[in-house]
Design a protein around this motif. Structure first.
Motif, PDB file in Angstrom:
ATOM      1  N   GLY A 279       0.835  -1.193   0.000  1.00 61.60           N
ATOM      2  CA  GLY A 279       0.000   0.000   0.000  1.00 61.60           C
ATOM      3  C   GLY A 279       0.865   1.236   0.000  1.00 61.60           C
ATOM      4  N   SER A 280       0.472   2.238   0.739  1.00 60.31           N
ATOM      5  CA  SER A 280       1.152   3.521   0.737  1.00 60.31           C
ATOM      6  C   SER A 280       2.505   3.460   1.443  1.00 60.31           C
ATOM      7  CB  SER A 280       0.271   4.572   1.415  1.00 60.31           C
ATOM      8  OG  SER A 280       0.989   5.771   1.611  1.00 60.31           O
ATOM      9  N   THR A 281       3.593   3.712   0.710  1.00 60.46           N
ATOM     10  CA  THR A 281       4.909   3.764   1.347  1.00 60.46           C
ATOM     11  C   THR A 281       5.037   5.019   2.206  1.00 60.46           C
ATOM     12  OG1 THR A 281       5.826   4.799  -0.635  1.00 60.46           O
ATOM     13  CG2 THR A 281       6.058   2.411  -0.438  1.00 60.46           C
ATOM     14  N   TYR A 282       4.334   6.087   1.821  1.00 60.15           N
ATOM     15  CA  TYR A 282       4.370   7.319   2.617  1.00 60.15           C
ATOM     16  C   TYR A 282       3.783   7.078   4.002  1.00 60.15           C
ATOM     17  CZ  TYR A 282       3.363  12.073   4.143  1.00 60.15           C
ATOM     18  OH  TYR A 282       3.311  13.239   4.866  1.00 60.15           O
ATOM     19  N   SER A 283       2.703   6.322   4.069  1.00 58.54           N
ATOM     20  CA  SER A 283       2.029   6.063   5.348  1.00 58.54           C
ATOM     21  C   SER A 283       2.687   4.964   6.164  1.00 58.54           C
ATOM     22  CB  SER A 283       0.557   5.702   5.096  1.00 58.54           C
ATOM     23  OG  SER A 283      -0.131   6.788   4.525  1.00 58.54           O
ATOM     24  N   SER A 284       3.766   4.399   5.655  1.00 64.41           N
ATOM     25  CA  SER A 284       4.472   3.350   6.398  1.00 64.41           C
ATOM     26  C   SER A 284       5.948   3.683   6.548  1.00 64.41           C
ATOM     27  CB  SER A 284       4.298   1.996   5.724  1.00 64.41           C
ATOM     28  OG  SER A 284       4.796   2.019   4.395  1.00 64.41           O
ATOM     29  N   LYS A 285       6.266   4.983   6.588  1.00 59.11           N
ATOM     30  CA  LYS A 285       7.662   5.369   6.764  1.00 59.11           C
ATOM     31  C   LYS A 285       8.160   5.045   8.161  1.00 59.11           C
ATOM     32  CE  LYS A 285       9.243   9.043   4.703  1.00 59.11           C
ATOM     33  NZ  LYS A 285       9.446  10.441   4.287  1.00 59.11           N
ATOM     34  N   CYS A 286       7.253   5.062   9.118  1.00 62.90           N
ATOM     35  CA  CYS A 286       7.592   4.638  10.471  1.00 62.90           C
ATOM     36  C   CYS A 286       6.995   3.255  10.700  1.00 62.90           C
ATOM     37  CB  CYS A 286       7.058   5.598  11.521  1.00 62.90           C
ATOM     38  SG  CYS A 286       7.452   5.077  13.207  1.00 62.90           S
ATOM     39  N   MET A 287       7.822   2.319  11.083  1.00 65.11           N
ATOM     40  CA  MET A 287       7.388   0.958  11.358  1.00 65.11           C
ATOM     41  C   MET A 287       7.742   0.610  12.792  1.00 65.11           C
ATOM     42  SD  MET A 287       6.095  -0.133   8.504  1.00 65.11           S
ATOM     43  CE  MET A 287       6.068  -1.912   8.653  1.00 65.11           C
ATOM     44  N   GLY A 288       6.862  -0.136  13.420  1.00 66.40           N
ATOM     45  CA  GLY A 288       7.102  -0.510  14.806  1.00 66.40           C
ATOM     46  C   GLY A 288       6.696  -1.938  15.095  1.00 66.40           C
ATOM     47  N   TRP A 289       7.251  -2.468  16.153  1.00 64.37           N
ATOM     48  CA  TRP A 289       6.863  -3.780  16.676  1.00 64.37           C
ATOM     49  C   TRP A 289       6.327  -3.596  18.090  1.00 64.37           C
ATOM     50  CZ3 TRP A 289       6.457  -8.259  14.077  1.00 64.37           C
ATOM     51  CH2 TRP A 289       7.138  -8.384  12.880  1.00 64.37           C
ATOM     52  N   PHE A 290       5.212  -4.238  18.336  1.00 61.58           N
ATOM     53  CA  PHE A 290       4.590  -4.254  19.654  1.00 61.58           C
ATOM     54  C   PHE A 290       4.379  -5.708  20.058  1.00 61.58           C
ATOM     55  CE2 PHE A 290       3.137   0.160  20.450  1.00 61.58           C
ATOM     56  CZ  PHE A 290       3.527   0.725  19.260  1.00 61.58           C
ATOM     57  N   ARG A 291       4.116  -5.924  21.338  1.00 55.95           N
ATOM     58  CA  ARG A 291       3.816  -7.279  21.780  1.00 55.95           C
ATOM     59  C   ARG A 291       2.778  -7.249  22.891  1.00 55.95           C
ATOM     60  NH1 ARG A 291       9.609  -8.817  24.689  1.00 55.95           N
ATOM     61  NH2 ARG A 291       9.395  -7.429  26.509  1.00 55.95           N
ATOM     62  N   GLN A 292       2.054  -8.344  22.984  1.00 56.14           N
ATOM     63  CA  GLN A 292       1.021  -8.455  24.011  1.00 56.14           C
ATOM     64  C   GLN A 292       1.018  -9.864  24.572  1.00 56.14           C
ATOM     65  OE1 GLN A 292      -2.920  -7.303  22.740  1.00 56.14           O
ATOM     66  NE2 GLN A 292      -3.574  -6.980  24.851  1.00 56.14           N
ATOM     67  N   ALA A 293       1.328  -9.965  25.853  1.00 57.38           N
ATOM     68  CA  ALA A 293       1.282 -11.236  26.554  1.00 57.38           C
ATOM     69  C   ALA A 293      -0.118 -11.453  27.115  1.00 57.38           C
ATOM     70  CB  ALA A 293       2.318 -11.246  27.669  1.00 57.38           C
ATOM     71  N   PRO A 294      -0.507 -12.693  27.362  1.00 55.21           N
ATOM     72  CA  PRO A 294      -1.843 -12.967  27.910  1.00 55.21           C
ATOM     73  C   PRO A 294      -2.098 -12.216  29.204  1.00 55.21           C
ATOM     74  CG  PRO A 294      -0.822 -14.996  27.180  1.00 55.21           C
ATOM     75  CD  PRO A 294       0.230 -13.933  27.081  1.00 55.21           C
ATOM     76  N   GLY A 295      -3.218 -11.523  29.270  1.00 58.69           N
ATOM     77  CA  GLY A 295      -3.578 -10.801  30.471  1.00 58.69           C
ATOM     78  C   GLY A 295      -2.866  -9.473  30.666  1.00 58.69           C
ATOM     79  N   LYS A 296      -2.057  -9.081  29.686  1.00 60.85           N
ATOM     80  CA  LYS A 296      -1.309  -7.826  29.797  1.00 60.85           C
ATOM     81  C   LYS A 296      -1.667  -6.881  28.657  1.00 60.85           C
ATOM     82  CE  LYS A 296       2.676  -9.632  32.316  1.00 60.85           C
ATOM     83  NZ  LYS A 296       4.172  -9.676  32.382  1.00 60.85           N
ATOM     84  N   GLU A 297      -1.345  -5.604  28.847  1.00 60.70           N
ATOM     85  CA  GLU A 297      -1.570  -4.631  27.800  1.00 60.70           C
ATOM     86  C   GLU A 297      -0.511  -4.760  26.706  1.00 60.70           C
ATOM     87  OE1 GLU A 297      -3.647  -1.068  30.464  1.00 60.70           O
ATOM     88  OE2 GLU A 297      -1.720  -0.751  29.485  1.00 60.70           O
TER      89      GLU A 297
END
Length: 123
Positions: free
Chosen positions: A26-44
């Motif tokens: 899709g849009s390369t402009y809208s994906s210039k910043c990329m991140g990784w997140f994680r979520q463990a069971p029962g946690k935010e």
């Protein structure tokens, strides 16, 4: 619009390594910043790392500094999260996220999200 697809999750013993990949379309402009997140069971869901394709700047959560590396060659290549020295507390669903600018490791700063890939670290 940006579509994100993660891959590379799996199970590993403590001390091992995994390499996660996130392909963006899709849009390369809208994906210039990329991140990784994680979520463990029962946690935010928590931020892990970000990279700004425009200048290559990176940012890491304290919990993963020195063990994880985020990289991306250019806006058309996948973003990689190389995870070394894995610990049981790294066990979580890992999500890729994208937006135009990098404003920090908060979920509200990212509009686009992948479906996630599971990482399980056994002791």
């Amino acid at each position: 619009q940006v579509q994100l697809v993660e891959s590379g999750g799996g199970s590993v013993q403590a001390g091992g390594s995994l390499r996660l990949s996130c392909a963006a379309s899709g849009s390369t402009y809208s994906s210039k910043c990329m991140g990784w997140f994680r979520q463990a069971p029962g946690k935010e869901r928590e931020g892990v790392a970000t990279i700004y394709t425009g200048g290559g700047s990176t940012y890491y959560a304290d919990s993963v500094k020195g063990r994880f590396t985020i990289s991306r060659d250019n806006a058309k290549n996948p973003v990689i999260l190389q995870m070394n020295g894995l610990k049981p507390e790294d066990t979580a669903m890992y999500y890729c996220a994208a937006d135009t600018l990098c404003r920090g490791l908060a979920m509200r700063n990212f509009r686009y999200w992948g479906q996630g890939t599971q990482v399980t670290v056994s002791s």
